[in-house]
Design a protein around this motif. Structure first.
Motif, PDB file in Angstrom:
ATOM      1  N   LYS A 192       0.872  -1.168   0.000  1.00 18.29           N
ATOM      2  CA  LYS A 192       0.000   0.000   0.000  1.00 18.29           C
ATOM      3  C   LYS A 192       0.902   1.208   0.000  1.00 18.29           C
ATOM      4  O   LYS A 192       1.875   1.255   0.749  1.00 18.29           O
ATOM      5  CB  LYS A 192      -0.837  -0.019   1.282  1.00 18.29           C
ATOM      6  CG  LYS A 192      -1.637   1.220   1.501  1.00 18.29           C
ATOM      7  CD  LYS A 192      -2.638   1.047   2.634  1.00 18.29           C
ATOM      8  CE  LYS A 192      -3.258   2.384   3.037  1.00 18.29           C
ATOM      9  NZ  LYS A 192      -3.705   3.196   1.920  1.00 18.29           N
ATOM     10  N   ASP A 193       0.609   2.181  -0.852  1.00 12.96           N
ATOM     11  CA  ASP A 193       1.435   3.389  -0.825  1.00 12.96           C
ATOM     12  C   ASP A 193       0.610   4.575  -0.326  1.00 12.96           C
ATOM     13  O   ASP A 193      -0.617   4.498  -0.202  1.00 12.96           O
ATOM     14  CB  ASP A 193       2.099   3.661  -2.182  1.00 12.96           C
ATOM     15  CG  ASP A 193       1.168   4.333  -3.176  1.00 12.96           C
ATOM     16  OD1 ASP A 193      -0.069   4.194  -3.020  1.00 12.96           O
ATOM     17  OD2 ASP A 193       1.656   4.975  -4.112  1.00 12.96           O
ATOM     18  N   TYR A 194       1.310   5.634   0.006  1.00 14.19           N
ATOM     19  CA  TYR A 194       0.704   6.857   0.539  1.00 14.19           C
ATOM     20  C   TYR A 194       1.029   7.965  -0.439  1.00 14.19           C
ATOM     21  O   TYR A 194       2.148   8.417  -0.526  1.00 14.19           O
ATOM     22  CB  TYR A 194       1.249   7.134   1.953  1.00 14.19           C
ATOM     23  CG  TYR A 194       0.734   6.105   2.932  1.00 14.19           C
ATOM     24  CD1 TYR A 194      -0.413   6.351   3.668  1.00 14.19           C
ATOM     25  CD2 TYR A 194       1.323   4.850   3.031  1.00 14.19           C
ATOM     26  CE1 TYR A 194      -0.952   5.391   4.512  1.00 14.19           C
ATOM     27  CE2 TYR A 194       0.797   3.876   3.868  1.00 14.19           C
ATOM     28  CZ  TYR A 194      -0.343   4.157   4.597  1.00 14.19           C
ATOM     29  OH  TYR A 194      -0.887   3.201   5.422  1.00 14.19           O
ATOM     30  N   LYS A 195      -0.016   8.354  -1.226  1.00 10.02           N
ATOM     31  CA  LYS A 195       0.242   9.219  -2.377  1.00 10.02           C
ATOM     32  C   LYS A 195       0.244  10.706  -2.055  1.00 10.02           C
ATOM     33  O   LYS A 195       0.890  11.479  -2.734  1.00 10.02           O
ATOM     34  CB  LYS A 195      -0.828   8.976  -3.454  1.00 10.02           C
ATOM     35  CG  LYS A 195      -0.660   7.664  -4.206  1.00 10.02           C
ATOM     36  CD  LYS A 195      -1.330   7.695  -5.571  1.00 10.02           C
ATOM     37  CE  LYS A 195      -1.162   6.384  -6.314  1.00 10.02           C
ATOM     38  NZ  LYS A 195      -2.066   5.327  -5.844  1.00 10.02           N
ATOM     39  N   ARG A 196      -0.537  11.099  -1.036  1.00 13.80           N
ATOM     40  CA  ARG A 196      -0.669  12.540  -0.791  1.00 13.80           C
ATOM     41  C   ARG A 196       0.539  13.090  -0.056  1.00 13.80           C
ATOM     42  O   ARG A 196       1.161  12.391   0.730  1.00 13.80           O
ATOM     43  CB  ARG A 196      -1.923  12.831   0.034  1.00 13.80           C
ATOM     44  CG  ARG A 196      -3.205  12.299  -0.556  1.00 13.80           C
ATOM     45  CD  ARG A 196      -3.559  13.043  -1.860  1.00 13.80           C
ATOM     46  NE  ARG A 196      -4.950  12.779  -2.189  1.00 13.80           N
ATOM     47  CZ  ARG A 196      -5.957  13.556  -1.779  1.00 13.80           C
ATOM     48  NH1 ARG A 196      -5.726  14.639  -1.051  1.00 13.80           N
ATOM     49  NH2 ARG A 196      -7.191  13.255  -2.091  1.00 13.80           N
ATOM     50  N   THR A 226       1.329  12.946  -4.960  1.00 12.80           N
ATOM     51  CA  THR A 226       2.746  12.834  -5.295  1.00 12.80           C
ATOM     52  C   THR A 226       2.930  11.487  -5.985  1.00 12.80           C
ATOM     53  O   THR A 226       1.990  10.727  -6.140  1.00 12.80           O
ATOM     54  CB  THR A 226       3.609  12.830  -4.024  1.00 12.80           C
ATOM     55  OG1 THR A 226       3.426  11.581  -3.338  1.00 12.80           O
ATOM     56  CG2 THR A 226       3.243  13.980  -3.097  1.00 12.80           C
ATOM     57  N   GLY A 227       4.168  11.172  -6.307  1.00 11.40           N
ATOM     58  CA  GLY A 227       4.449   9.826  -6.818  1.00 11.40           C
ATOM     59  C   GLY A 227       4.354   8.772  -5.738  1.00 11.40           C
ATOM     60  O   GLY A 227       4.284   7.579  -6.033  1.00 11.40           O
ATOM     61  N   GLY A 228       4.333   9.179  -4.478  1.00 10.47           N
ATOM     62  CA  GLY A 228       4.261   8.233  -3.353  1.00 10.47           C
ATOM     63  C   GLY A 228       5.229   8.650  -2.257  1.00 10.47           C
ATOM     64  O   GLY A 228       6.398   8.901  -2.533  1.00 10.47           O
ATOM     65  N   VAL A 241       1.867  -1.273 -15.930  1.00 12.51           N
ATOM     66  CA  VAL A 241       2.561  -2.373 -16.604  1.00 12.51           C
ATOM     67  C   VAL A 241       4.015  -2.492 -16.139  1.00 12.51           C
ATOM     68  O   VAL A 241       4.894  -2.892 -16.891  1.00 12.51           O
ATOM     69  CB  VAL A 241       2.479  -2.219 -18.131  1.00 12.51           C
ATOM     70  CG1 VAL A 241       1.029  -2.321 -18.586  1.00 12.51           C
ATOM     71  CG2 VAL A 241       3.079  -0.888 -18.601  1.00 12.51           C
ATOM     72  N   ARG A 242       4.224  -2.170 -14.865  1.00  7.94           N
ATOM     73  CA  ARG A 242       5.573  -2.069 -14.276  1.00  7.94           C
ATOM     74  C   ARG A 242       5.394  -2.186 -12.777  1.00  7.94           C
ATOM     75  O   ARG A 242       4.268  -2.280 -12.292  1.00  7.94           O
ATOM     76  CB  ARG A 242       6.110  -0.683 -14.620  1.00  7.94           C
ATOM     77  CG  ARG A 242       4.992   0.326 -14.229  1.00  7.94           C
ATOM     78  CD  ARG A 242       5.365   1.731 -14.202  1.00  7.94           C
ATOM     79  NE  ARG A 242       4.195   2.573 -13.966  1.00  7.94           N
ATOM     80  CZ  ARG A 242       3.780   2.956 -12.768  1.00  7.94           C
ATOM     81  NH1 ARG A 242       4.419   2.586 -11.678  1.00  7.94           N
ATOM     82  NH2 ARG A 242       2.704   3.711 -12.637  1.00  7.94           N
ATOM     83  N   LEU A 243       6.486  -2.139 -12.056  1.00 15.38           N
ATOM     84  CA  LEU A 243       6.366  -2.094 -10.600  1.00 15.38           C
ATOM     85  C   LEU A 243       6.070  -0.660 -10.157  1.00 15.38           C
ATOM     86  O   LEU A 243       6.305   0.288 -10.895  1.00 15.38           O
ATOM     87  CB  LEU A 243       7.667  -2.570  -9.955  1.00 15.38           C
ATOM     88  CG  LEU A 243       7.899  -4.080  -9.964  1.00 15.38           C
ATOM     89  CD1 LEU A 243       9.294  -4.414  -9.442  1.00 15.38           C
ATOM     90  CD2 LEU A 243       6.852  -4.791  -9.112  1.00 15.38           C
ATOM     91  N   GLY A 244       5.575  -0.504  -8.958  1.00 21.68           N
ATOM     92  CA  GLY A 244       5.280   0.828  -8.422  1.00 21.68           C
ATOM     93  C   GLY A 244       6.494   1.399  -7.711  1.00 21.68           C
ATOM     94  O   GLY A 244       7.405   0.684  -7.319  1.00 21.68           O
ATOM     95  N   ASP A 245       6.485   2.706  -7.564  1.00 24.31           N
ATOM     96  CA  ASP A 245       7.527   3.372  -6.812  1.00 24.31           C
ATOM     97  C   ASP A 245       6.811   4.287  -5.839  1.00 24.31           C
ATOM     98  O   ASP A 245       6.082   5.174  -6.299  1.00 24.31           O
ATOM     99  CB  ASP A 245       8.410   4.171  -7.789  1.00 24.31           C
ATOM    100  CG  ASP A 245       9.729   4.583  -7.165  1.00 24.31           C
ATOM    101  OD1 ASP A 245       9.867   4.459  -5.931  1.00 24.31           O
ATOM    102  OD2 ASP A 245      10.617   5.032  -7.903  1.00 24.31           O
ATOM    103  N   PRO A 246       6.884   4.134  -4.540  1.00 27.31           N
ATOM    104  CA  PRO A 246       7.868   3.386  -3.744  1.00 27.31           C
ATOM    105  C   PRO A 246       7.491   1.945  -3.374  1.00 27.31           C
ATOM    106  O   PRO A 246       8.184   1.342  -2.542  1.00 27.31           O
ATOM    107  CB  PRO A 246       7.944   4.226  -2.467  1.00 27.31           C
ATOM    108  CG  PRO A 246       6.542   4.729  -2.269  1.00 27.31           C
ATOM    109  CD  PRO A 246       5.995   4.928  -3.648  1.00 27.31           C
ATOM    110  N   GLU A 247       6.446   1.348  -3.979  1.00 38.95           N
ATOM    111  CA  GLU A 247       6.081  -0.016  -3.575  1.00 38.95           C
ATOM    112  C   GLU A 247       7.242  -1.005  -3.791  1.00 38.95           C
ATOM    113  O   GLU A 247       7.427  -1.928  -3.001  1.00 38.95           O
ATOM    114  CB  GLU A 247       4.857  -0.499  -4.371  1.00 38.95           C
ATOM    115  CG  GLU A 247       3.558   0.242  -4.021  1.00 38.95           C
ATOM    116  CD  GLU A 247       3.322   1.445  -4.912  1.00 38.95           C
ATOM    117  OE1 GLU A 247       4.306   2.056  -5.401  1.00 38.95           O
ATOM    118  OE2 GLU A 247       2.139   1.789  -5.124  1.00 38.95           O
ATOM    119  N   THR A 248       7.994  -0.813  -4.880  1.00 38.27           N
ATOM    120  CA  THR A 248       9.125  -1.707  -5.160  1.00 38.27           C
ATOM    121  C   THR A 248      10.108  -1.764  -3.987  1.00 38.27           C
ATOM    122  O   THR A 248      10.701  -2.809  -3.722  1.00 38.27           O
ATOM    123  CB  THR A 248       9.894  -1.203  -6.409  1.00 38.27           C
ATOM    124  OG1 THR A 248       8.951  -1.062  -7.454  1.00 38.27           O
ATOM    125  CG2 THR A 248      10.976  -2.173  -6.829  1.00 38.27           C
TER     126      THR A 248
HETATM  127  N1  GLY Z   1       3.245   4.529  -6.356  1.00 40.19           N
HETATM  128  C1  GLY Z   1       2.405   4.560  -7.467  1.00 40.19           C
HETATM  129  C2  GLY Z   1       3.016   4.289  -8.771  1.00 40.19           C
HETATM  130  O1  GLY Z   1       4.148   3.857  -8.877  1.00 40.19           O
HETATM  131  O2  GLY Z   1       2.340   4.488  -9.765  1.00 40.19           O
END
Ligand code: GLY
Ligand code: AMP
Length: 423
Positions: free
Chosen positions: A217-221, A231-233, A292-299
């Motif tokens: 789970k990411d925190y976007k705000r 934000t991007g996370g 179609v990729r990994l998430g950032d910062p989820e990775t």
């Molecule tokens: N953290 C969301 C994304 O990578 O799109």
């Protein structure tokens, strides 16, 4: 093996960190990379969409495998470029071909895919400037809040959620008539608002078999309590504590399986990661988006929990033998907290010296927007560093991430103090 990773964020540093641990990894390259990847790999200063330069680098360095970090080159067809080139055709690329990358490149394509394969998602309709009036009528039939999505890639900014009907109509017009998001909003998807808690599931597929990777789970705000601009996370946690076996089973049966099967049925070759953004409505999963990729910062929390040799896993994807891999996941929780430049996601300054790396204990610092300048590590983007830690639960892991992030310094450093607040 000589491996090239495309990208320059915390995601790519985490992938490089993991590949670098494999005895099968001989020479590791990251293009363009950051100060963190420079410490474990060779950075190559070329753009991720410059396919001709990528070709040169691949041939010059006898690259055996290419791992694509961000979505842009995938949507632009980097994988197809390899397949259509005699010299590159036998070099495997981790990341889907252009046709399947439309799952992220076009919201309308993704919605049609989900409907075709009976994958639960919010009801929707899509509109262009030619049926703007129908768009207004559709909005009138929905209840607030109104969800408007630019069809194309809009750097994470193309989704608007509005409480007021008149404002929603104005924004729809701005998107369709005034090209608010450029070409990306030539088509707009309007969908039903779903209320629930969000999580992401990551799947790795070779086009036949697949492995479900840890949830996150990411925190976007930008602001505490999930307030302020997107934000991007700003941080992430894996696994998400609110998924039990029953819910995971529903995700598996209703979402993951039909997604992988759907790709096959639709003849969309796919070797790479599928990032499924979900929302838990009551006890049921609905798909909000595909990436179609990994998430950032989820990775930065997912990759550290994979125990396998990642080179072996990628080789299995390339050879379509993923089923032979016994995926081992670390039971511990991983958390990451992002340190960002003051002002981000608005205007911010770059080039600020970062200090404190040598004081970090029991956390991993993944670099995002950093570079080396005059032998010093300086900031080079909005999201700067991700501080990842393990713990027996998310609280223990977060405590370490926070103890360590306090030891890192640069002018106007900012980070959220409340990652995990809602769990
Ligand atoms: N953290 C969301 C994304 O990578 O799109
Ligand atoms: P997307 O770019 O599609 O992930 O959308 C960005 C964010 O908007 C998501 O992470 C959700 O928080 C929110 N969102 C998107 N679609 C919906 C929806 N149908 N209902 C509620 N929230 C949504």
């Amino acid at each position: 093996m000589n491996i090239l990773i495309l990208g320059s964020g915390g995601r790519e540093h985490a992938i490089a960190w993991k590949l670098n641990q494999s005895s099968k990894c001989k020479n590791l390259f990251v293009a363009p990379g950051n100060a963190g990847t420079a410490s474990i790999a060779q950075n190559i200063p070329i753009g991720v969409n410059d396919f001709e330069k990528i070709e040169e680098v691949v041939l010059k360095n006898a690259i055996d495998l290419v791992v694509v970090g961000p979505e842009d080159p995938l949507v632009n067809g980097v994988h197809d470029y390899f397949l259509n080139n005699d010299k590159l055709v036998n070099i495997p690329v981790i990341g889907p071909q252009k046709a399947a990358a439309q799952l992220e490149g076009s919201k309308e394509f993704a919605k049609e895919f989900m409907v075709r394969h009976n994958i639960p998602t919010a009801a929707y309709e899509s509109f262009t400037v030619d049926n703007l009036e129908d768009g207004y009528s559709f909005l009138e039939k929905l209840k607030a809040p109104y969800v408007l999505k630019a069809d194309g890639l809009a750097a994470g900014k193309g989704v608007l959620i509005l409480n007021d009907l008149e404002e929603a109509k104005q924004e729809l017009r701005a998107m369709l008539q005034d090209a608010k998001f450029g070409k990306a909003s030539t088509t707009v998807v309007i969908e039903e608002f779903l209320s629930g808690i969000e999580l992401s599931v990551f799947v790795l597929t070779d086009g036949e078999g697949y492995k479900v990777l840890p949830t996150a789970k990411d925190y976007k705000r930008i602001g505490e309590g999930d307030t302020g601009l997107n934000t991007g996370g700003m941080g992430a946690i894996s696994p998400v504590p609110f998924t039990n076996a029953d819910f995971m089973n529903k995700i598996h049966e209703r979402v993951v399986k039909p997604t992988v099967e759907g790709l096959k049925t639709d003849s969309l070759p796919y070797k790479g990661f599928i990032f499924i953004g979900l929302i838990k409505v009551g006890d049921d999963p609905f798909v909000i988006e595909y990436n179609v990729r990994l998430g950032d910062p989820e990775t930065e929390v997912v990759i550290p929990r994979i125990k396998n040799d990642l080179v072996e896993v990628f080789q299995a994807v390339a050879e379509q033998k993923l089923d032979s891999i016994d995926l081992q996941i670390d039971e511990r929780t991983a958390t990451t907290v992002m340190a960002v430049s003051g002002g981000y996601p608005g205007a911010y300054e770059k080039g600020k010296e970062i200090t404190g790396f040598e004081t970090i204990e029991d956390s991993i610092v993944f670099h995002a927007g950093t570079k080396i300048e005059n032998d010093k590590v300086v900031t080079n983007g909005g999201r700067v560093l991700a501080v990842t830690s393990y713990g027996n639960d998310f609280k223990e892991a977060l405590k370490k991430s926070y103890e360590n992030i306090e030891k890192l310094h640069f002018d106007r450093i900012n980070y959220r103090k409340d990652i995990g607040f809602d769990l």
